[in-house]
Scaffold this active site. Structure first.
Site, mmCIF file in Angstrom:
data_model
loop_
_atom_site.group_PDB
_atom_site.id
_atom_site.type_symbol
_atom_site.label_atom_id
_atom_site.label_comp_id
_atom_site.label_asym_id
_atom_site.label_seq_id
_atom_site.Cartn_x
_atom_site.Cartn_y
_atom_site.Cartn_z
ATOM 1 N N CYS A 73 3.461 -4.956 1.054
ATOM 2 C CA CYS A 73 2.287 -4.089 0.993
ATOM 3 C C CYS A 73 2.742 -2.681 1.374
ATOM 4 O O CYS A 73 3.293 -2.483 2.457
ATOM 5 C CB CYS A 73 1.253 -4.606 1.993
ATOM 6 S SG CYS A 73 -0.208 -3.586 2.177
ATOM 7 N N CYS A 183 1.325 0.482 -4.844
ATOM 8 C CA CYS A 183 0.542 -0.588 -4.213
ATOM 9 C C CYS A 183 0.924 -1.874 -4.927
ATOM 10 O O CYS A 183 1.009 -1.895 -6.163
ATOM 11 C CB CYS A 183 -0.950 -0.292 -4.387
ATOM 12 S SG CYS A 183 -2.028 -1.670 -3.895
HETATM 13 N N1 DGL Z 1 -1.110 -4.368 -1.721
HETATM 14 C C1 DGL Z 1 -1.466 -3.344 -0.786
HETATM 15 C C2 DGL Z 1 -0.490 -2.169 -0.916
HETATM 16 O O1 DGL Z 1 0.595 -2.347 -1.438
HETATM 17 C C3 DGL Z 1 -2.904 -3.022 -0.915
HETATM 18 C C4 DGL Z 1 -3.438 -2.315 0.267
HETATM 19 C C5 DGL Z 1 -4.893 -2.476 0.493
HETATM 20 O O2 DGL Z 1 -5.298 -3.576 0.836
HETATM 21 O O3 DGL Z 1 -5.610 -1.472 0.385
HETATM 22 O O4 DGL Z 1 -0.735 -1.071 -0.479
#
Ligand code: DGL
Length: 259
Positions: A73, A183
């Site tokens: 993430c 993301c």
């Molecule tokens: N997959 C997360 C990232 O890479 C998402 C973050 C979120 O939950 O806003 O930033």
């Protein structure tokens, strides 16, 4: 220790895009994936809240015996990885937007980046971005609402398409030739993005690089599982398992876990 699993966590289902790269490169490794979907999105939350979620996820994975943790993430990495490395002994692999390769390769001198608020406002992102983007235009866009739509099973919806059109328009107007996906949920948008972007725009994300880095660290620390046996691939979510199931290959079991 070598036979212990690799732990991977994300605010939700997005990090499965990273799990796929890791499993493809390291097919002998057991993995445990943790989706903190009940708390998604992390992006609009403050650093302290994000850090607390990361600690909770890390401790759960460590209690399950993980030998290395992949913070799949960008928001969690850019806000919490330094602290996690200070707190725990296992190696951590993080993910950051691939702004450097985009900045080095751009011909139009304009690149776009789509990421969460938490990533774009983080110190770590600013540091990297300032290092490599001095002479180019960077069109930053917060992907408000995208994670929520994916987490609620609306990846292929008209709502998603309309939102993406709004986010891409200023980038297209600035004549970007690279779009950086900052993301781990966003690689799932690639088919829609390809449809919406001009042909010359290349899309890049950091998934493969994370898998390569994971392998390199396991090798360096003598933690690779070199034995060929049937691997154990576990997936846990505190949200709706059906959403994660729709993003993963058939036959993988997804378990609901309260955490
Ligand atoms: N997959 C997360 C990232 O890479 C998402 C973050 C979120 O939950 O806003 O930033």
């Amino acid at each position: 220790m070598n036979k212990q699993p690799i732990g991977i966590f994300d605010s939700g289902v997005g990090g499965t895009s990273i799990w796929k790269e890791i499993h493809a490169l390291l097919p002998n490794e057991d993995t445990i994936y943790l989706a903190d979907s009940i708390n998604a999105p992390y992006g609009p939350k403050g650093k302290k809240v994000i850090t607390d979620f990361c600690i909770k996820n890390t401790e759960l994975l460590l209690n399950k015996g993980c030998k290395l943790i992949v913070v799949a993430c960008n928001t969690a990495t850019t806000n919490a990885i330094d602290l996690l490395r200070d707190l725990y002994d296992v190696p951590f692999i993080g993910i950051e937007p691939a702004i450097k390769p985009a900045a080095l390769r751009t011909i139009t001198s304009a690149v776009g980046i789509l990421a969460t608020e938490g990533t774009l406002s983080s110190e770590l992102f600013h540091r990297t971005s300032n290092l490599f983007t001095k002479n180019i235009q960077v069109v930053e866009q917060i992907g408000d609402g995208i994670v929520e739509l994916i987490e609620s099973g609306k990846l292929h919806s008209e709502e998603m398409k309309s939102l993406l059109k709004i986010y891409l328009n200023p980038m297209i107007a600035a004549n970007i030739d690279y779009l950086v996906l900052g993301c781990t949920h966003y690689p799932y948008l690639i088919p829609i993005l390809v449809e919406l972007l001009p042909n010359h725009v290349k899309i890049i994300d950091s998934g493969e690089a994370v898998a390569r880095q994971t392998k390199a660290v396991l090798e360096k620390q003598d933690l690779l599982n070199t034995q060929e046996s049937i691997v154990k691939l576990q997936f846990f979510t505190n949200g709706n398992p059906n959403i994660m199931e729709s993003l993963l290959p058939n036959k993988l079991q997804i378990e609901y876990l309260r955490f």
